[in-house]
Write a protein that holds these residues in place. Structure first.
Motif, mmCIF file in Angstrom:
data_model
loop_
_atom_site.group_PDB
_atom_site.id
_atom_site.type_symbol
_atom_site.label_atom_id
_atom_site.label_comp_id
_atom_site.label_asym_id
_atom_site.label_seq_id
_atom_site.Cartn_x
_atom_site.Cartn_y
_atom_site.Cartn_z
ATOM 1 N N ILE A 101 -4.290 -7.226 14.792
ATOM 2 C CA ILE A 101 -3.551 -6.445 15.779
ATOM 3 C C ILE A 101 -2.921 -5.244 15.070
ATOM 4 O O ILE A 101 -2.154 -5.413 14.121
ATOM 5 C CB ILE A 101 -2.440 -7.310 16.426
ATOM 6 C CG1 ILE A 101 -3.039 -8.600 16.984
ATOM 7 C CG2 ILE A 101 -1.711 -6.530 17.489
ATOM 8 C CD1 ILE A 101 -3.997 -8.410 18.117
ATOM 9 N N GLU A 103 -0.545 -1.934 14.364
ATOM 10 C CA GLU A 103 0.854 -1.597 14.635
ATOM 11 C C GLU A 103 0.946 -0.121 14.988
ATOM 12 O O GLU A 103 0.222 0.702 14.431
ATOM 13 C CB GLU A 103 1.706 -1.878 13.387
ATOM 14 C CG GLU A 103 1.957 -3.356 13.154
ATOM 15 C CD GLU A 103 2.406 -3.639 11.725
ATOM 16 O OE1 GLU A 103 2.698 -2.683 10.982
ATOM 17 O OE2 GLU A 103 2.437 -4.833 11.371
ATOM 18 N N SER A 111 -1.815 1.724 12.712
ATOM 19 C CA SER A 111 -2.346 1.301 11.418
ATOM 20 C C SER A 111 -2.501 -0.208 11.418
ATOM 21 O O SER A 111 -1.734 -0.932 12.045
ATOM 22 C CB SER A 111 -1.428 1.765 10.282
ATOM 23 O OG SER A 111 -0.419 0.821 10.070
ATOM 24 N N CYS A 112 -3.567 -0.670 10.728
ATOM 25 C CA CYS A 112 -3.885 -2.096 10.752
ATOM 26 C C CYS A 112 -3.330 -2.770 9.489
ATOM 27 O O CYS A 112 -3.554 -2.281 8.383
ATOM 28 C CB CYS A 112 -5.399 -2.293 10.828
ATOM 29 S SG CYS A 112 -5.846 -4.023 10.869
#
Lengths: 163, 537
Positions: A101, A103, A111-112
């Motif tokens: 998920i 952010e 960004s992951c």
């Protein structure tokens, strides 16, 4: 009938010569083929035809309740809902790399946390290993006037809903 | 009474009361004597040989026992030398048995349900008698098994144990390597904690990653093997109850059974291939004459008879030669096996007492762990996956496994088998390759950390995904190591030297990538010198 030397025909790699050999091989391969097909058919079982999740078509609220210029996150549906002057659009928060998920960070970029993929505010890839941009989710208005998203249906980037 | 018994039970106990004198006290007397004699005659019916005080009885101890008869009656001295194997194969088997026993014990309390799995883990840790210890031992044995499999593979490789006639056993070994990793991966989800949930989410999406390729070709709509694999694995689009049950079934049933079968075939073939690999010098050492117990050619042993002669491979019967340099398996090899088993079990118990197996908070599908790290043996892969999911997660592992499996068919040189690194030349190649692989791996990693990759550079910021899939630090590793190995084949004029170069590169890169991802990757998979520098949330 002329009998062949058993040592020659019973060798490990004796080539089929007689009709009997041919029929025997045909029978053996038929049996193997039949079992393989049966196994293949049995392997259909674990492929689900109905998915256990709750429906992917979800109500997000009444369109008029969403303020222009607002951004709302729906954690259980894993999507961000935007309303701007152009209308509504929704972006999935599931990273296209490996399903973490993402952010939302400064300036609305994403960004992951898992492998550092970076996405622009509209979901386009900026960096990292993600193969494509975040999914734009299809939005519709139901006959009862609800704003509805189908979290598995993708629309092209930039397509907004006017309601 | 005792007088009667000693005369009545001679060493051959097979036909108990048949030869007894008739008439002294009739059938009731027979019955009473049989009853009293039952413990002894029962024992003699189970173990059908005398005390192992003669070589004959010692050989019977081996070949009349179902479990031991996989071993030869006599074993070559070289096989029980510490430096021949370091006992790694036996240690791996012992770990597998420990895992089966502790695993079944854990199954008694574990409930494979999304609602109860985590609670049953807490029960096992805090309530179940010895539950904490059993779980710790299970977890550390799983880690140790992966570690031992890798070391065992390295031992087999560097002592040329994949050379004829052992080629296919090497392939089975590769299968066991993959199965071991599969067992670990499926077991990882079961605690249903945050780490498990997100590591498996990542794993399932790696299974889906062929979409990276099908998307690039524009055929995902009609041909989607990636999506199929993910659905087959998870039974859903996300990790949930269906996935938990599937992983549970794989972990406790399917994979252990397949692994057991593979282990059986692996062991059986060791025996059929003439025992453990050993250098020619091991036979020549004593008498100078090479024992013909060594397979003289790739010809199969005689097919039609199964007499004593055909137990020994080779063109000529090894008359009077097979005794040289060998010892009785019972009890010498049994001591060695028992010692390895005890050390392994003890090590696992000590680890289980001293160190707690980690368990993070309960799985939360809304918030990923940051960083979400897989167990150590997958972290090298996770680093590759952070360049390209499909290349790092599917292609490169497939290339490595298939490449290693093909080694025995590409390198068929027969010289110096059974010698570590095939002698001094190979040792030099191994050291050279280790230095080269270290420099190459550290260099590429340092470059990637400092300068990024295609997308971070202005000129190539918008290259299509397929370019990144095909050309990234991961494929660079593979290309560089392949080129190095081919160069070694050419320069050293030896396929064995090339194979040593390739395997050394693989081992070194695996070790460095694992270390790098464990220590230097932090939140958002960013580079940090140490854990202390991680930002605080």
């Amino acid at each position: 009938m002329h009998r062949e030397d058993p040592l020659k025909t019973s060798g490990r790699f004796a080539t089929p010569k007689t009709r009997r050999d041919f029929l025997g091989l045909a029978a053996a391969w038929s049996a193997i083929g039949a079992f393989m097909m049966a196994m293949l058919g049995a392997m259909r079982l674990p492929m689900p035809s109905v998915f256990p999740e709750s429906s992917t078509i979800v109500k997000l609220g009444k369109p008029e309740d969403v303020l222009v210029g607002s951004t709302t996150y729906f954690p259980s549906h894993r999507l961000w809902l935007y309303r701007d002057d152009g209308g509504f659009h929704a972006i999935s928060s599931v990273c296209t790399h490996l399903g973490c998920i993402v952010e939302r960070t400064e300036n609305g970029k994403f960004s992951c946390p898992c492998h550092g993929s970076k996405f622009a505010a509209d979901g386009a890839v900026l960096g990292g290993p993600a193969p494509k941009g975040l999914m734009w989710v299809e939005l519709t208005v139901s006959p009862e006037g609800w704003l509805v998203a189908d979290t598995l249906k993708e629309v092209e980037l930039g397509k907004t809903l006017n309601a | 009474m005792s007088e009667t018994r000693t005369t009545n039970s001679p060493s051959s106990s097979s036909n108990g009361s048949g030869e007894r004198r008739i008439g002294d006290d009739g059938a009731m007397g027979d019955f009473a004597r049989n009853l009293l004699d039952t413990p002894r005659s029962f024992r003699d019916s189970v173990i059908r040989h005398g005390k192992p005080t003669s070589d004959r009885a010692r050989s019977q101890a081996i070949f009349t026992n179902f479990f031991f008869h996989i071993l030869p009656v006599r074993t070559h001295l070289h096989s029980i030398k510490m430096t021949a194997t370091f006992g790694l194969g036996v240690a791996t088997l012992v770990l597998f048995i420990i895992l089966c026993v502790t695993g079944v014990l854990l199954m008694v309390y574990y409930k494979p349900s999304v609602d109860q799995a985590y609670a049953s883990m807490l029960d096992i840790i805090h309530v179940v008698p010895t539950g904490r210890l059993i779980r710790n031992v299970h977890r550390w044995s799983a880690h140790a098994m992966v570690f031992c499999v890798i070391l065992h593979m390295a031992r087999a490789f560097y002592t040329s144990a994949y050379k004829p006639p052992r080629q296919f056993n090497w392939v089975i070994g590769m299968g066991l390597f993959v199965l071991t990793l599969g067992l670990s991966f499926t077991g990882y989800l079961l605690p249903w904690d945050q780490l498990a949930f997100w590591a498996v989410t990542i794993g399932a999406n790696i299974a889906q990653s062929p979409q990276e390729l099908t998307d690039a070709l524009g055929v995902t709509q009609i041909f989607d093997p990636g999506g199929m694999q993910k659905e087959l694995l998870l039974g859903a689009h996300y990790v949930g109850q269906e996935a938990l049950i599937r992983f549970y079934v794989l972990h406790v049933m399917v994979l252990p059974i397949i692994t057991t079968i593979f282990i059986a075939v692996h062991f059986w073939r060791i025996r059929k291939d003439g025992g453990l690999v050993r250098p020619l010098a091991a036979d020549a050492a004593e008498g100078g004459q090479v024992s013909s117990v060594m397979p003289a050619s790739e010809e199969p042993a005689p097919l039609k008879t199964y007499g004593l002669m055909s137990l020994m491979k080779g063109r000529t019967p090894a008359v009077n030669l097979e005794l040289r340099n060998t010892i009785m398996t019972w009890p010498n090899v049994m001591y060695v096996v028992a010692a390895v088993a005890m050390v392994t079990t003890l090590a696992m118990l000590v680890l289980g007492v001293l160190f707690e197996a980690p368990l993070s908070e309960i799985a939360n599908p809304d918030v990923p762990e940051n960083p979400a790290k897989a167990p150590w043996y997958f972290l090298g892969l996770q680093e590759l996956v952070s360049y390209s999911a499909f290349m790092g997660g599917v292609c490169i592992p497939a290339i490595v496994v298939i490449g290693l499996g093909l080694v025995p068919y590409l390198d068929r040189e027969r010289e110096d088998t059974g010698v570590w690194f095939s002698g001094r030349k190979g040792r030099r190649v191994a050291v050279g390759s280790a230095v080269f692989a270290t420099l190459a791996t550290v260099g590429i990693l340092a470059f990637t950390v400092n300068y990024g990759w295609l997308r971070n550079w202005e000129a190539t910021a918008h290259v299509p995904q397929i370019v990144i899939t095909l050309f990234n630090p991961g494929t660079l590793f593979v290309g560089v190591f392949a080129a190095w190995s081919v160069a070694v084949v050419k320069l050293k004029r030896s396929t064995r030297m090339g194979a040593i170069a390739l395997f050394t590169c693989f081992l070194v890169a695996f070790a460095i990538l694992t270390y790098f991802a464990t220590v230097h990757r932090g939140p958002n998979w960013n580079f940090y010198w140490s854990h202390i520098d991680w930002p605080v949330h």
